[in-house]
Design a protein around this motif. Structure first.
Motif, short mmCIF file in Angstrom:
data_model
loop_
_atom_site.label_atom_id
_atom_site.label_comp_id
_atom_site.label_asym_id
_atom_site.label_seq_id
_atom_site.Cartn_x
_atom_site.Cartn_y
_atom_site.Cartn_z
N ILE A 191 0.83 -1.20 0.00
CA ILE A 191 0.00 0.00 0.00
C ILE A 191 0.87 1.25 0.00
CG2 ILE A 191 -1.68 1.33 1.31
CD1 ILE A 191 -2.81 -1.13 -0.09
N HIS A 192 1.84 1.29 0.89
CA HIS A 192 2.67 2.48 1.00
C HIS A 192 3.48 2.71 -0.27
CE1 HIS A 192 5.07 5.66 2.65
NE2 HIS A 192 6.18 4.97 2.54
N SER A 193 4.05 1.64 -0.82
CA SER A 193 4.88 1.77 -2.01
C SER A 193 4.05 2.09 -3.25
CB SER A 193 5.68 0.48 -2.23
OG SER A 193 6.57 0.61 -3.31
N ALA A 194 2.92 1.42 -3.39
CA ALA A 194 2.10 1.60 -4.58
C ALA A 194 1.49 2.98 -4.67
CB ALA A 194 1.00 0.53 -4.62
N LEU A 195 1.02 3.51 -3.55
CA LEU A 195 0.34 4.80 -3.59
C LEU A 195 1.29 5.96 -3.88
CD1 LEU A 195 -2.27 4.55 -0.69
CD2 LEU A 195 -2.58 4.11 -3.12
N ARG A 196 2.58 5.72 -3.78
CA ARG A 196 3.55 6.77 -4.10
C ARG A 196 3.90 6.78 -5.59
NH1 ARG A 196 8.30 5.73 -2.24
NH2 ARG A 196 7.92 3.72 -1.24
N ARG A 197 3.34 5.86 -6.36
CA ARG A 197 3.72 5.75 -7.78
C ARG A 197 2.49 5.91 -8.68
NH1 ARG A 197 7.39 2.26 -5.04
NH2 ARG A 197 9.51 2.43 -5.86
N ASP A 198 2.63 6.77 -9.68
CA ASP A 198 1.52 7.04 -10.59
C ASP A 198 1.13 5.81 -11.40
OD1 ASP A 198 1.43 9.65 -9.77
OD2 ASP A 198 2.68 10.40 -11.41
N LEU A 199 2.06 4.90 -11.57
CA LEU A 199 1.81 3.77 -12.45
C LEU A 199 0.69 2.87 -11.93
CD1 LEU A 199 3.07 0.73 -13.45
CD2 LEU A 199 4.80 1.36 -11.84
N ILE A 200 0.41 2.95 -10.62
CA ILE A 200 -0.64 2.11 -10.05
C ILE A 200 -2.02 2.53 -10.55
CG2 ILE A 200 -1.18 3.45 -7.99
CD1 ILE A 200 -0.64 -0.34 -8.17
N ASP A 201 -2.11 3.69 -11.22
CA ASP A 201 -3.38 4.13 -11.77
C ASP A 201 -3.79 3.31 -12.99
OD1 ASP A 201 -5.59 5.77 -11.55
OD2 ASP A 201 -4.80 7.25 -12.95
N HIS A 202 -2.87 2.49 -13.49
CA HIS A 202 -3.19 1.55 -14.57
C HIS A 202 -3.83 0.33 -13.92
CE1 HIS A 202 -1.85 -1.63 -17.62
NE2 HIS A 202 -2.69 -0.85 -18.27
N ARG A 203 -5.12 0.13 -14.14
CA ARG A 203 -5.87 -0.87 -13.39
C ARG A 203 -5.31 -2.29 -13.53
NH1 ARG A 203 -12.03 -1.05 -13.82
NH2 ARG A 203 -11.55 -1.49 -16.00
N PRO A 204 -4.91 -2.74 -14.73
CA PRO A 204 -4.33 -4.09 -14.81
C PRO A 204 -3.06 -4.24 -13.96
CG PRO A 204 -5.03 -3.37 -16.98
CD PRO A 204 -5.16 -2.18 -16.08
N THR A 205 -2.28 -3.17 -13.83
CA THR A 205 -1.10 -3.23 -12.98
C THR A 205 -1.48 -3.47 -11.53
OG1 THR A 205 0.24 -1.83 -14.42
CG2 THR A 205 0.88 -1.91 -12.12
N ALA A 206 -2.49 -2.74 -11.05
CA ALA A 206 -2.94 -2.91 -9.67
C ALA A 206 -3.43 -4.33 -9.43
CB ALA A 206 -4.05 -1.90 -9.36
N LEU A 247 10.37 -5.18 -6.11
CA LEU A 247 9.50 -5.42 -7.26
C LEU A 247 8.94 -4.11 -7.80
CD1 LEU A 247 7.92 -7.25 -9.17
CD2 LEU A 247 6.17 -7.48 -7.39
N MET A 248 8.49 -3.22 -6.91
CA MET A 248 7.93 -1.95 -7.36
C MET A 248 8.98 -1.11 -8.08
SD MET A 248 4.73 -2.02 -6.68
CE MET A 248 4.33 -0.31 -7.01
N THR A 249 10.21 -1.15 -7.60
CA THR A 249 11.30 -0.42 -8.27
C THR A 249 11.52 -0.98 -9.67
OG1 THR A 249 12.38 0.07 -6.17
CG2 THR A 249 13.75 0.20 -8.14
N ALA A 250 11.53 -2.31 -9.79
CA ALA A 250 11.73 -2.95 -11.09
C ALA A 250 10.58 -2.64 -12.04
CB ALA A 250 11.88 -4.45 -10.91
N ILE A 251 9.35 -2.68 -11.53
CA ILE A 251 8.18 -2.39 -12.36
C ILE A 251 8.22 -0.95 -12.84
CG2 ILE A 251 5.67 -2.09 -12.30
CD1 ILE A 251 5.55 -4.49 -10.41
N ASN A 252 8.59 -0.05 -11.97
CA ASN A 252 8.65 1.36 -12.31
C ASN A 252 9.71 1.61 -13.38
OD1 ASN A 252 7.30 3.83 -11.45
ND2 ASN A 252 9.35 4.55 -10.93
N ALA A 253 10.86 0.96 -13.23
CA ALA A 253 11.94 1.12 -14.21
C ALA A 253 11.56 0.52 -15.55
CB ALA A 253 13.22 0.48 -13.68
N ALA A 254 10.95 -0.66 -15.53
CA ALA A 254 10.55 -1.30 -16.78
C ALA A 254 9.47 -0.50 -17.48
CB ALA A 254 10.06 -2.72 -16.50
N GLY A 255 8.63 0.16 -16.69
CA GLY A 255 7.55 0.95 -17.27
C GLY A 255 8.04 2.12 -18.08
N ALA A 256 9.31 2.52 -17.88
CA ALA A 256 9.87 3.63 -18.64
C ALA A 256 10.11 3.23 -20.10
CB ALA A 256 11.18 4.10 -18.00
#
Length: 292
Positions: free
Chosen positions: A174-189, A210-219
């Protein structure tokens, strides 16, 4: 522990952080004594009287039920309260982004709940526990109630709140996800919840890696292309908000229904879940030995 405020407002309002500061006393932050509420009411900006959404009583009853039900396990209250708070307080994202609403809710209506849920263990060299002021007036991912509302908004699957319960079982997610805009993509959530369900990324370090890796890959990878979502109809949410005054009380023993939006396509969730599982194998998890 502090008691329920003697003077409860009848309606939610807007309370700025600056106006709240004088009421965040040492006794309150130590969980010794709260405030009477009368003086606080003088610095609150009222919300429209004709809007039934701002009535305090159903929200106050909800948090009292949470304290009673989870008195032996405070952290478990999050998964119970998040979907019910979201369903009871039918607001738009724009309204939910206003920190003043949450500050008033926490400090004027439910300071006893904030103290109950977020009292810390005494730090080294201290004899008493203490509540972080951010739980009353902090960022949306830290404040006691905004974090729950936004977790429900981001992790619900259409009207189904069950993924919210699963997500709230992992505080780090919860804490990590809510700090990242990418969680607004519903399939990602939904894929993140599914990854947890597979027993992958269970510790705080795992989740952060995992969240760091997802964020980096999303770039470099457009998740919309790998896992497309259904278009969202804004009219569904508008109707849901408009029906707040006639909605029944949220159930206590079963999950409520959220806005009746189309669920996330299952193919997209599976595709991203498999991708995230593979991504985790090489994710930068602190303390984990590199893979050969």
């Amino acid at each position: 522990m502090i008691e329920k405020p003697h003077h409860l407002p009848q309606r939610l309002g807007l309370l700025s952080a600056a106006a709240a500061d004088p009421f965040l006393t040492e006794d309150l932050l130590k969980g010794i004594q709260g405030h009477g509420g009368v003086d606080l009411a003088k610095v609150v900006e009222p919300l429209p009287d004709e809007d039934p959404r701002w009535e305090v009583e159903p929200l106050r009853e909800l948090v009292e039920d949470a304290m009673h039900e989870f008195r032996e396990s405070r952290t478990r209250a999050d998964g119970w309260l998040a979907p019910r708070l979201h369903a009871a307080l039918r607001i738009t994202r724009r309204e939910a982004a206003d920190r003043r609403l949450w500050t008033h809710f926490a400090l004027a209506v439910t300071p006893d709940y904030v103290a109950w849920r977020h009292r810390s263990t005494p730090a080294s060299g201290r004899s008493e526990s203490r509540i972080n002021p951010a739980r009353f007036k902090g960022a949306l991912d830290r404040q006691c109630f905004s974090r729950l509302w936004w977790a429900a908004e981001m992790f619900r699957n259409g009207k189904d709140y069950s993924p919210v319960v699963a997500a709230c079982a992992n505080q780090d997610l919860i804490h990590s996800a809510l700090r990242r805009d990418l969680i607004d993509h519903r399939p990602t959530a939904q894929a993140l919840v599914a990854v947890l369900g597979r027993g992958i990324a269970t510790t705080g370090r795992d989740v952060e890696g995992l969240m760091t890796a997802i964020n980096a890959a999303g770039a470099t990878l457009v998740y919309d292309a790998l896992a497309p979502d259904e278009p969202r109809d804004p009219e569904v949410l508008r109707q849901w908000v408009a029906e707040a005054g006639s909605a029944p009380p949220v159930p206590r023993h079963s999950l409520p229904d959220g806005p009746d939006e189309e669920p996330v396509p299952e193919k997209s969730v599976v595709a991203l879940t498999d991708y995230f599982a593979d991504l985790f194998e090489t994710a930068p998890v602190r303390g984990r030995k590199p893979q050969d």
